[in-house]
Design a protein around this motif. Structure first.
Motif: not given
Length: 462
Positions: A205-211, A264-270, A289-295
């Motif tokens: 399993f892999a996390t992925d950051n949406g656009r 994950f919620p949009a822009h949470n940056a897992p 999972v570490a959610l880096h947080g939105s910018w």
């Protein structure tokens, strides 16, 4: 400054060079656990690896170093020693351990160094594979050994959304432990910074950051079950929906898009994900999972560690595990990676406060993590004459326009950059430009250009 604006600023400019100060602010940890600050003052740290003896290796891309935090054998709750064990690397990020070797993923290469029986470095660092692309937004490389003995490597996209010319970008690859046999394993993964295998059936399993730049709530960030030859959508799909810019450009013969296993919620940056192997009870079939947080959300979100629980029917339930990094107008931390020691202790890196947290079984603890600046907050431009300021502001403004900085820093939910002097000195802001926090790309500025951009940004606040 409004709450959202201040938090967005701090997320957008990466880590703070300010030393955290204890003023009574608490993190919230899951029931049955306690959290302590294990190490602090580490700077822009990212990924972790833990030895069987409990030593932590920690990557620090901005300085090109890997640190060793010696296991806490004396029981004082802190590492017994701290040392730089590798230096002069090119933005090291992912770390892995295998057969008495420490592997490091530089932004453009994979290398390794031997360890002795006590886990200390011996011999010279050897690059195994080099030439990986590291330009653009998502330059980090993450590595981990799979149950099959292959070394897996993720490489993010160069951009927010585009068709890549380099076939290795936006992929997970793998190679043998000696660097031979490099092959692409899966594609269409925009920025899969973290990945791990289920201990009960060895699925990847892999996390992925949406656009970005499609609003506050779309697209979701993803957790994907990654299979060999799989295609995971980017840039033509976001989760299971066609992309508004590239959805009509799908090439002939492209494999079918595989939708996420969990959103994950949009822009949470897992970022980092770790399946737990030494916990029991509700965490027996779970991952952190570490959610880096939105910018780039108008209201910041993420900034926590969550637990994912695999149910018997295959569904996944998400719960908070370590939270409260975002409080009112204060951004206290941005979790990056998670590792679990054989003892069951869990270590979490934070590239914003420069801390490593230790989570372990016990009664809830009170952990103060405020990050008010302790550096000198007098005018960072006080040593510049008016003439020099005007010259450098003009040069810096030209650079700001040339690199289209306003597209990310002045629109689409992100407030204008303000309050930089609260977080940075002149020198530390210039250093940030050398290795910026993704998704900000490395701009390859020379020293004069970095100085001009620094002066422009500080002057713009006045």
């Amino acid at each position: 400054m409004a709450t959202a604006s201040r938090a967005l600023l701090h997320a957008a400019v990466g880590y703070s060079d300010a030393a955290p100060m204890d003023d009574g602010t608490d993190l919230a940890v899951a029931e049955g656990y306690r959290v302590d600050v294990y190490a602090s003052g580490l700077g822009n740290i990212r990924f972790l690896a833990v030895t069987s003896g409990g030593d932590l290796f920690v990557s620090r891309p901005r300085t090109g170093e890997v640190l060793r935090l010696a296991a806490d054998h004396n029981g004082d709750g802190l590492p017994d020693a701290q040392e730089v064990v590798l230096a002069g690397l090119t933005r090291p990020h992912g770390l892995a351990l295998r057969e008495n070797h420490l592997y490091a993923a530089e932004s453009n290469a994979i290398g390794r160094v031997a360890l002795d029986s006590d886990g200390r470095i011996q011999g010279d660092y050897q690059r195994l594979v080099s030439g990986f692309g590291d330009g653009g937004n998502h330059w980090t490389k993450t590595i981990a050994f799979g149950p099959d003995g292959w070394l897996y490597l993720s490489s993010g996209s160069t951009c927010n959304v585009c068709e890549e010319s380099d076939p290795q970008r936006a992929t997970i690859m793998r190679m043998q432990a000696d660097g031979s046999g490099l092959e692409i394993y899966a594609r269409g993964l925009r920025n899969s910074v973290g990945f791990d295998w289920t201990p009960w059936d060895q699925r990847l399993f892999a996390t992925d950051n949406g656009r970005d730049l499609l609003g506050d709530n779309f697209p979701p960030c993803e957790l994907n079950e990654v299979v060999q030859g799989g295609f995971y959508g980017w840039p033509y799909y976001n989760a299971d929906q066609l992309d508004p810019d590239f959805g009509e450009k799908i090439p002939q013969g492209l494999p079918q898009n595989r939708p996420p296993a969990h959103n994950f919620p949009a822009h949470n940056a897992p970022l980092g994900i770790r399946f737990l192997r030494h916990q029991d009870g509700p965490y027996a079939r779970s991952a952190l999972v570490a959610l880096h947080g939105s910018w780039n959300r108008s209201e910041p979100d993420g900034y926590k560690v969550v637990s994912l629980h695999w149910q018997q029917d295959g569904s996944i339930v998400q719960r908070d595990f370590l939270s409260n990094f975002l409080q009112a107008d204060s951004l206290l931390g941005r979790p990056v990676d998670v590792v679990e020691a054989a003892s069951g202790e869990i270590f979490i890196s934070d590239d914003y406060s420069g801390r490593v947290y230790r989570v372990h079984r016990g009664e809830a603890s009170r952990t103060a993590v405020n990050t008010r600046a302790e550096h000198d907050q007098t005018d960072p431009l006080r040593d510049y004459s008016q003439r020099d300021r005007e010259r450098l502001v003009a040069m810096g403004g030209s650079l700001y326009e040339r690199y289209a900085c306003a597209e990310c820093h002045e629109g689409k939910g992100l407030r204008p950059l303000q309050g930089l002097a609260e977080r940075y000195s002149a020198q530390s802001l210039m250093s940030f430009f050398i290795t910026p926090t993704p998704p900000m790309p490395q701009l390859n500025l020379n020293e004069a250009q970095r100085e001009a951009l620094m002066v422009y940004l500080f002057a713009a606040e006045k």
